[in-house]
Design an enzyme around this catalytic site. Structure first.
Site, PDB file in Angstrom:
ATOM      1  N   LYS B  99       0.890  -0.992  -0.017  1.00 16.54           N
ATOM      2  CA  LYS B  99       0.008   0.073  -0.148  1.00 16.54           C
ATOM      3  C   LYS B  99       0.967   1.047   0.018  1.00 16.54           C
ATOM      4  O   LYS B  99       1.863   1.570   1.109  1.00 16.54           O
ATOM      5  CB  LYS B  99      -0.831   0.027   1.315  1.00 16.54           C
ATOM      6  CG  LYS B  99      -1.885   1.246   1.472  1.00 16.54           C
ATOM      7  CD  LYS B  99      -2.565   1.019   2.511  1.00 16.54           C
ATOM      8  CE  LYS B  99      -3.061   2.814   3.136  1.00 16.54           C
ATOM      9  NZ  LYS B  99      -3.606   2.905   4.205  1.00 16.54           N
ATOM     10  N   GLY B 160      -7.701   8.898  10.413  1.00 17.68           N
ATOM     11  CA  GLY B 160      -7.914   9.415  11.918  1.00 17.68           C
ATOM     12  C   GLY B 160      -9.048  10.192  12.071  1.00 17.68           C
ATOM     13  O   GLY B 160      -9.490  10.577  13.422  1.00 17.68           O
ATOM     14  N   ALA B 187      -9.361   5.294   4.944  1.00 13.63           N
ATOM     15  CA  ALA B 187      -9.150   6.294   5.856  1.00 13.63           C
ATOM     16  C   ALA B 187     -10.461   7.305   5.799  1.00 13.63           C
ATOM     17  O   ALA B 187     -11.265   7.560   5.104  1.00 13.63           O
ATOM     18  CB  ALA B 187      -8.195   7.056   5.370  1.00 13.63           C
ATOM     19  N   GLY B 188     -10.720   7.679   7.297  1.00  8.53           N
ATOM     20  CA  GLY B 188     -12.016   8.426   7.752  1.00  8.53           C
ATOM     21  C   GLY B 188     -13.198   7.890   8.008  1.00  8.53           C
ATOM     22  O   GLY B 188     -14.139   8.343   8.644  1.00  8.53           O
ATOM     23  N   ASN B 209      -8.942   1.312  10.094  1.00  7.29           N
ATOM     24  CA  ASN B 209      -7.922   1.087  11.062  1.00  7.29           C
ATOM     25  C   ASN B 209      -8.150   1.679  12.334  1.00  7.29           C
ATOM     26  O   ASN B 209      -8.849   1.092  13.505  1.00  7.29           O
ATOM     27  CB  ASN B 209      -6.509   1.615  10.742  1.00  7.29           C
ATOM     28  CG  ASN B 209      -5.548   1.474  11.937  1.00  7.29           C
ATOM     29  OD1 ASN B 209      -5.766   0.684  12.821  1.00  7.29           O
ATOM     30  ND2 ASN B 209      -4.272   2.422  11.940  1.00  7.29           N
ATOM     31  N   THR B 210      -8.369   3.210  12.362  1.00  4.93           N
ATOM     32  CA  THR B 210      -8.662   3.963  13.714  1.00  4.93           C
ATOM     33  C   THR B 210      -9.865   3.611  14.404  1.00  4.93           C
ATOM     34  O   THR B 210      -9.705   3.485  15.418  1.00  4.93           O
ATOM     35  CB  THR B 210      -8.478   5.354  13.498  1.00  4.93           C
ATOM     36  OG1 THR B 210      -7.351   5.759  12.781  1.00  4.93           O
ATOM     37  CG2 THR B 210      -8.590   6.366  14.515  1.00  4.93           C
TER      38      THR B 210
END
Lengths: 366, 260
Positions: B99, B160, B187-188, B209-210
């Site tokens: 990635k 994040g 993301a987000g 992830n976050t």
């Protein structure tokens, strides 16, 4: 050519803020200068719990539950400077040492055996006794073991920072100590460090030379803390604007007792210290915040939940392992394993490695 | 009988549409349970966190066997750095998927599309399965496809931020226009409903992830995201009804015509 950057030094009155101003500052993703002044105000101090809640949420969002551990290695304490507050100052009677390269390698092995992969390399300022070439030799020796190798040495030229980066250094830690020129002069009466501007511009020189990470800081206790903390934030913003890809971290060491016996004219109370740290998180949401062993375990354990993301562990402030050569007395004597256990107990993950350096020598070693 | 909803990526056939990250967990030993709850087959790991002196320790030790490892180039600021990190990951035995993450902005952590295209070109030529993280821009997405990307990974919102599909309109354009490779929203995505929304729009998969790593209970949150992704995907396959501004009466207003 643009004007050289000068830190903003706001008068005490600028730190008077209403509760509404504090609310406004808390609601901003990226506070502005006057918002930071509001966040540092006595009113904000009365609302420390509100600040802490937002800071903790920001820290969780940007850093998750991982916290980096590192340790310092003092390789020499010869020094020409006469900093009034430092145990290594030229006028302080103490054993003066410089580790041989064999001793540096042995210390590196000892530290690497604890699992740590981030190291902070420190010296005093004595170019004849422990100059740039010696520092470069230390970097070359330690770099294969430490993917995160930060320098906390005297301010260098851009060319020397480039040589350090080439040799394997990955970060710079350099504290301005105080941004107030008159206080700086009083605290650094003689020696090369007396040059305020050469030091002020060193982090930018390091960034221009290719070091990917810099940590700035002020030594709390010289003068009223709010002014210096605000100037520190402005310095970080200035670097981020000039070098958008730079990783900028901050730290707020407090003056500790040392062999020279200097007493801080403006000691910073624990509550104010916590206030300053959480305000830093709000002003610099993405910045790593380093918390040293100058602080007591209870305070560190609390702040690691709110804002601190980098902690030293297994610390010695002596040159290598030589007793009697300490720069200052530390307050948190816990080993790497003990710090890791503390973090796990708090639901946090101790991280030993958080950088992958590149460079031919490094890639070959990998 | 209902046909299994499989898809192809990098020469592999996948059944899961939820990719996981590893960066912000409090305890990496919960990774097997998180992966199982998510039903994930692909997991990304920052090379900067892997100890090359002891690669079998740390995060890699907790990743269940059989998962596809997707090393990421977190920390890279240029195409050259990303390329070298990817090569290092492959040399270490982390496989040939990568990635690409090239970020030169410490405030918003937005990826540099131009450098990402350059790195994609080089790595795809070297045989990597390249999954580039990008700001959702049509021209950049087309360039990434031309450069040999195996998928494109537009951000829903800054890393994040948990703000969901803040870039919804731009991602919709990519979904409309890019058909040669899958679109994976990265993301987000802060809530399972954000992931469901991306899947309803037609994304091939989501990377989270976050939101999972920082949840009070990461295992339960992984399961919640898996359900969100599955629900959104099912709705997409079922054929989402068009959104209208006006009300549409259940009984036709012109029904009287029938009786005439």
């Amino acid at each position: 050519m643009s004007q050289p950057w000068t830190p903003p030094l706001l008068p005490d009155a600028a730190f008077e803020a209403s509760s509404q101003a504090v609310d406004r500052a808390l609601s901003r993703a990226f506070p502005r200068l006057m918002d930071v002044a509001a966040l540092l105000s006595p009113e904000a101090s009365r609302r420390l719990e509100d600040l802490a809640a937002v800071a903790a949420a920001q820290t969780l969002r940007h850093f998750g539950r991982s916290r980096l551990l590192f340790t310092p290695l003092y390789v020499a304490n010869f020094c020409q400077n006469h900093c009034r507050y430092c145990g290594y100052a030229a006028h302080v009677a103490m054993p003066r040492l410089r580790l041989s390269l064999e001793e540096v390698a042995a210390e590196g092995e000892r530290i690497a055996a604890t699992g740590l992969r981030h190291l902070l390399l420190l010296t005093g300022e004595a170019p004849q006794r422990a100059g740039v070439d010696y520092i470069l030799d230390c970097i070359r020796l330690l770099a294969p073991r430490f993917p995160g190798l930060a320098l906390e040495v005297f301010a260098l030229t851009e060319a020397d920072y480039a040589r350090a980066a080439q040799a394997g250094a990955t970060a710079l830690t350099l504290y301005q100590e105080t941004y107030v020129p008159s206080v700086y002069r009083a605290m650094h009466p003689a020696g090369p460090k007396a040059n305020y501007r050469f030091r002020l511009e060193a982090p930018a020189r390091a960034a221009a030379a290719g070091l990917p990470s810099v940590t700035l800081g002020v030594l709390l206790g010289f003068s009223p803390w709010r002014q210096d903390v605000l100037a520190l934030v402005a310095h970080a913003w200035h670097l981020l604007e000039r070098f958008p890809g730079l990783e900028v971290g901050v730290s707020l060491p407090r003056l500790r007792p040392h062999a020279g016996g200097f007493a801080a004219p403006y000691p910073v109370a624990d509550r104010d210290f916590v206030h300053a740290i959480v305000a830093l998180r709000l002003a610099l949401p993405m910045a790593g915040i380093t918390l040293s062993t100058r602080e007591a375990p209870r305070l560190r354990d609390g702040l690691v939940r709110l804002a601190a993301t980098k902690l030293s562990a297994g610390v010695r402030t002596s040159v290598g392992s030589v007793a009697g050569s300490e720069q200052f007395a530390i307050c948190d004597t816990r080993s790497v394993a003990e710090m890791a256990a503390m973090l796990r107990q708090q639901g946090l993950q101790p991280v030993f490695k958080d950088w992958q350096p590149l460079g031919e020598a490094r890639e070959q070693a990998a | 009988m209902e046909r299994e909803d499989v898809w192809e990526l990098g020469g592999r056939t996948l059944t899961s549409r939820l990719f996981l990250g590893t960066g912000k967990l409090g305890d990496e030993s919960c990774l097997p349970a998180v992966c199982a709850a998510a039903g994930a087959e692909v997991i990304t790991v920052a090379l900067r966190r892997v100890d090359l002196q002891a690669p079998d320790q740390g995060v890699l030790a907790h990743i269940p066997d059989g998962m596809i490892l997707l090393p990421n180039t977190s920390g890279a600021r240029t195409a050259d750095e990303a390329v070298r990190l990817a090569r290092l990951a492959r040399a270490m035995g982390c496989g040939h998927w990568v990635k690409i993450e090239i970020i030169r902005d410490a405030r918003y952590l937005l990826p540099d599309n131009e450098a990402t295209v350059r790195a994609t070109e080089i790595l795809a030529r070297e045989g990597f399965v390249v999954l580039p993280y990008m700001s959702p821009d049509l021209y950049a997405a087309r360039s990434l496809v031309d450069a040999g990307a195996a998928a494109v990974m537009p951000l829903g919102a800054p890393i994040g931020s948990n703000r969901g599909l803040a870039t919804r309109e731009l991602i919709a354009i990519l979904l409309e226009e890019i058909s040669a490779v899958p679109i994976i929203v990265d993301a987000g995505l802060g809530r399972p409903s954000h992931a469901a929304e991306a899947m309803e729009m037609g994304a091939a998969a989501c990377l989270v992830n976050t939101a999972i790593a920082t949840a009070e209970d990461p295992v339960a949150m992984a399961r919640a995201f898996a359900l969100g992704v599955a629900g959104g995907r099912l709705a997409y396959l079922a054929g989402m009804p068009a959104v209208r501004q006006q009300a549409s009466a259940s009984s036709p207003l012109t029904g009287f015509l029938e009786g005439l």
